[in-house]
Design an enzyme around this catalytic site. Structure first.
Site, PDB file in Angstrom:
ATOM      1  N   VAL A  68       0.913  -1.123  -0.014  1.00  0.00           N
ATOM      2  CA  VAL A  68       0.031  -0.067   0.060  1.00  0.00           C
ATOM      3  C   VAL A  68       0.923   1.218   0.005  1.00  0.00           C
ATOM      4  O   VAL A  68       0.166   2.361  -0.344  1.00  0.00           O
ATOM      5  CB  VAL A  68      -0.849   0.240   1.210  1.00  0.00           C
ATOM      6  CG1 VAL A  68      -0.355   0.310   2.626  1.00  0.00           C
ATOM      7  CG2 VAL A  68      -2.194   1.024   1.011  1.00  0.00           C
ATOM      8  N   ASN A  89      -7.067  -0.717   5.716  1.00  0.00           N
ATOM      9  CA  ASN A  89      -7.021  -1.476   6.833  1.00  0.00           C
ATOM     10  C   ASN A  89      -5.410  -1.405   7.104  1.00  0.00           C
ATOM     11  O   ASN A  89      -5.150  -1.709   8.188  1.00  0.00           O
ATOM     12  CB  ASN A  89      -7.821  -2.692   6.722  1.00  0.00           C
ATOM     13  CG  ASN A  89      -7.327  -3.530   8.036  1.00  0.00           C
ATOM     14  OD1 ASN A  89      -7.801  -3.324   9.169  1.00  0.00           O
ATOM     15  ND2 ASN A  89      -6.499  -4.565   7.657  1.00  0.00           N
ATOM     16  N   TYR A 152       3.468   5.453  15.182  1.00  0.00           N
ATOM     17  CA  TYR A 152       2.100   5.055  14.868  1.00  0.00           C
ATOM     18  C   TYR A 152       1.058   6.000  15.291  1.00  0.00           C
ATOM     19  O   TYR A 152       0.273   6.221  14.566  1.00  0.00           O
ATOM     20  CB  TYR A 152       2.162   3.806  15.687  1.00  0.00           C
ATOM     21  CG  TYR A 152       0.750   2.867  15.640  1.00  0.00           C
ATOM     22  CD1 TYR A 152       0.641   2.191  14.383  1.00  0.00           C
ATOM     23  CD2 TYR A 152      -0.365   3.128  16.467  1.00  0.00           C
ATOM     24  CE1 TYR A 152      -0.490   1.592  14.461  1.00  0.00           C
ATOM     25  CE2 TYR A 152      -1.353   2.417  16.261  1.00  0.00           C
ATOM     26  CZ  TYR A 152      -1.669   1.544  15.561  1.00  0.00           C
ATOM     27  OH  TYR A 152      -2.833   0.785  15.258  1.00  0.00           O
TER      28      TYR A 152
HETATM   29  N1  LIG Z   1      -5.003  -4.791  16.973  1.00  0.00           N
HETATM   30  C1  LIG Z   1      -5.318  -3.710  17.404  1.00  0.00           C
HETATM   31  O1  LIG Z   1      -5.012  -3.529  18.768  1.00  0.00           O
HETATM   32  C2  LIG Z   1      -5.559  -2.339  16.421  1.00  0.00           C
HETATM   33  C3  LIG Z   1      -5.890  -1.190  17.147  1.00  0.00           C
HETATM   34  C4  LIG Z   1      -6.072   0.250  16.503  1.00  0.00           C
HETATM   35  C5  LIG Z   1      -5.878  -0.193  15.070  1.00  0.00           C
HETATM   36  N2  LIG Z   1      -5.437  -1.135  14.583  1.00  0.00           N
HETATM   37  C6  LIG Z   1      -5.152  -1.123  13.131  1.00  0.00           C
HETATM   38  O2  LIG Z   1      -5.914  -2.140  12.692  1.00  0.00           O
HETATM   39  C7  LIG Z   1      -5.308  -2.328  10.962  1.00  0.00           C
HETATM   40  C8  LIG Z   1      -5.222  -3.861  11.063  1.00  0.00           C
HETATM   41  O3  LIG Z   1      -4.468  -4.170  12.362  1.00  0.00           O
HETATM   42  P1  LIG Z   1      -4.279  -5.898  12.719  1.00  0.00           P
HETATM   43  O4  LIG Z   1      -4.091  -5.845  14.169  1.00  0.00           O
HETATM   44  O5  LIG Z   1      -5.427  -6.609  12.074  1.00  0.00           O
HETATM   45  O6  LIG Z   1      -2.956  -6.129  12.135  1.00  0.00           O
HETATM   46  P2  LIG Z   1      -2.211  -7.408  11.524  1.00  0.00           P
HETATM   47  O7  LIG Z   1      -2.945  -8.677  12.219  1.00  0.00           O
HETATM   48  O8  LIG Z   1      -0.867  -7.520  11.781  1.00  0.00           O
HETATM   49  O9  LIG Z   1      -2.574  -7.222  10.079  1.00  0.00           O
HETATM   50  C9  LIG Z   1      -2.078  -6.443   9.319  1.00  0.00           C
HETATM   51  C10 LIG Z   1      -2.485  -6.772   7.686  1.00  0.00           C
HETATM   52  O10 LIG Z   1      -1.983  -5.670   7.038  1.00  0.00           O
HETATM   53  C11 LIG Z   1      -1.059  -6.262   5.860  1.00  0.00           C
HETATM   54  N3  LIG Z   1      -0.050  -5.141   5.477  1.00  0.00           N
HETATM   55  C12 LIG Z   1       0.960  -4.732   6.482  1.00  0.00           C
HETATM   56  N4  LIG Z   1       1.677  -3.806   5.710  1.00  0.00           N
HETATM   57  C13 LIG Z   1       1.157  -3.731   4.497  1.00  0.00           C
HETATM   58  C14 LIG Z   1       1.526  -3.268   3.367  1.00  0.00           C
HETATM   59  N5  LIG Z   1       2.572  -2.236   3.158  1.00  0.00           N
HETATM   60  N6  LIG Z   1       0.738  -3.218   2.145  1.00  0.00           N
HETATM   61  C15 LIG Z   1      -0.385  -3.846   2.324  1.00  0.00           C
HETATM   62  N7  LIG Z   1      -0.688  -4.905   3.225  1.00  0.00           N
HETATM   63  C16 LIG Z   1       0.168  -4.506   4.497  1.00  0.00           C
HETATM   64  C17 LIG Z   1      -0.615  -7.379   6.730  1.00  0.00           C
HETATM   65  O11 LIG Z   1      -0.059  -8.584   5.673  1.00  0.00           O
HETATM   66  P3  LIG Z   1       1.599  -8.850   5.433  1.00  0.00           P
HETATM   67  O12 LIG Z   1       1.971  -9.140   6.853  1.00  0.00           O
HETATM   68  O13 LIG Z   1       1.638  -9.969   4.374  1.00  0.00           O
HETATM   69  O14 LIG Z   1       1.985  -7.619   5.042  1.00  0.00           O
HETATM   70  C18 LIG Z   1      -1.896  -8.226   7.095  1.00  0.00           C
HETATM   71  O15 LIG Z   1      -2.836  -8.414   6.395  1.00  0.00           O
HETATM   72  C19 LIG Z   1      -4.110  -1.723  11.118  1.00  0.00           C
HETATM   73  O16 LIG Z   1      -4.075  -0.297  10.604  1.00  0.00           O
HETATM   74  C20 LIG Z   1      -3.866  -1.216  12.709  1.00  0.00           C
HETATM   75  O17 LIG Z   1      -2.942   0.036  12.855  1.00  0.00           O
HETATM   76  C21 LIG Z   1      -5.148  -2.282  15.286  1.00  0.00           C
END
Ligand SMILES: NC(=O)c1ccc[n+]([C@@H]2O[C@H](COP(=O)([O-])OP(=O)(O)OC[C@H]3O[C@@H](n4cnc5c(N)ncnc54)[C@H](OP(=O)(O)O)[C@@H]3O)[C@@H](O)[C@H]2O)c1
Length: 246
Positions: A68, A89, A152
């Site tokens: 992305v 996302n 972040y």
């Molecule tokens: N978990 C929480 O507590 C939390 C809280 C607030 C906000 N969020 C936000 O929610 C979103 C999803 O988080 P999550 O917790 O589900 O994270 P996650 O389990 O680490 O999943 C992240 C996803 O994003 C993909 N990704 C990472 N870098 C990328 C890139 N440069 N281009 C395209 N895809 C990419 C990863 O695939 P690859 O590993 O293959 O790249 C994976 O599919 C994020 O924006 C995060 O900041 C999460």
């Protein structure tokens, strides 16, 4: 979960192979959307995601390795499919000591978490249909700041601002743009050790006393994408168990 009808819609979910993104993809498939799903590096998780789909859902998913943070990768997503719904996302989080935060980490975090949604937003406003909708996944960290990952937190705060700018820009074409700010959600963005600590902390500081689950974010995203939210734009919806009310 309330069911939504997204038949005839093509949704793009960046970072849809794991965690919150994956839960959003599954909910969209339940609503009969076609979904373009991206990831950037973890082929094993991407394959496991694909294998977990039913044969019918597999036909409605286009899984692409696409960074992305790359303009070329983002542009080509919109050349392949007539995308009508977008979920920005994909995001990265690396916690550590502030004095160890490098320029490279700062730049990469901002590139993925903020520049990515900017480029996706720019392409969507150019190619997307009237009546389209976008949801950006921000974070409670963007609202409160964070000592463990200021890069972040800054990226997620700016994403709320970008959401409001895109909402203004998109309104002329009836494209709605909103954000969701999750609290602490149980996903692989955290190590096992971090999750144990977060779980203990959650019991003390989150009014609802527990971590959130990815599916609890997906429900709010689908609502904002749907016609049920037809007069909502530029909003940031907290989904955090009461951890922050701002
Ligand atoms: N978990 C929480 O507590 C939390 C809280 C607030 C906000 N969020 C936000 O929610 C979103 C999803 O988080 P999550 O917790 O589900 O994270 P996650 O389990 O680490 O999943 C992240 C996803 O994003 C993909 N990704 C990472 N870098 C990328 C890139 N440069 N281009 C395209 N895809 C990419 C990863 O695939 P690859 O590993 O293959 O790249 C994976 O599919 C994020 O924006 C995060 O900041 C999460």
């Amino acid at each position: 979960m309330i069911s939504f009808d997204f038949q005839q819609k093509v949704a793009l979910v960046t970072g849809g192979t794991k965690g919150i993104g994956r839960a959003i993809v599954m909910a969209l498939l339940q609503g009969r959307a076609r979904v373009v799903v991206t990831y950037s590096s973890d082929d094993v998780a991407a394959d496991a995601f694909l294998q977990s789909l039913t044969a019918e859902n597999k036909q409605r998913v286009n899984l692409l390795k696409s960074d992305v943070a790359s303009r070329q990768d983002v542009r080509s997503l919109f050349e392949k499919e007539p995308i009508t719904l977008v979920v920005n996302n994909a995001g990265i989080l690396k916690q550590g000591d502030f004095q160890d935060l490098t320029d490279e980490q700062w730049d990469r975090t901002l590139a993925v978490n903020l520049k990515g949604p900017f480029m996706v937003g720019q392409e969507f406003l150019k190619h997307g249909p009237k009546g389209g909708a976008m949801v950006n996944i921000s974070s409670i960290g963007g609202q409160t700041g964070g000592s463990k990952a200021p890069d972040y937190a800054a990226s997620k705060a700016a994403l709320i601002s970008l959401t409001r700018s895109l909402a203004r820009l998109g309104s002329a074409r009836n494209i709605r743009v909103n954000a969701v700010a999750p609290g602490w959600i149980k996903t692989d963005i955290f190590s096992d050790e971090q999750l144990v600590n977060l779980q203990q902390e959650a019991a003390k500081v989150i009014p609802m006393g527990r971590l959130g689950m990815p599916e609890e974010i997906a429900g709010s995203v689908l609502f904002l994408l749907s016609g049920q939210a037809s007069y909502i734009t530029g909003h940031c919806l907290n989904v955090n168990g009461g951890l922050h009310f701002g």
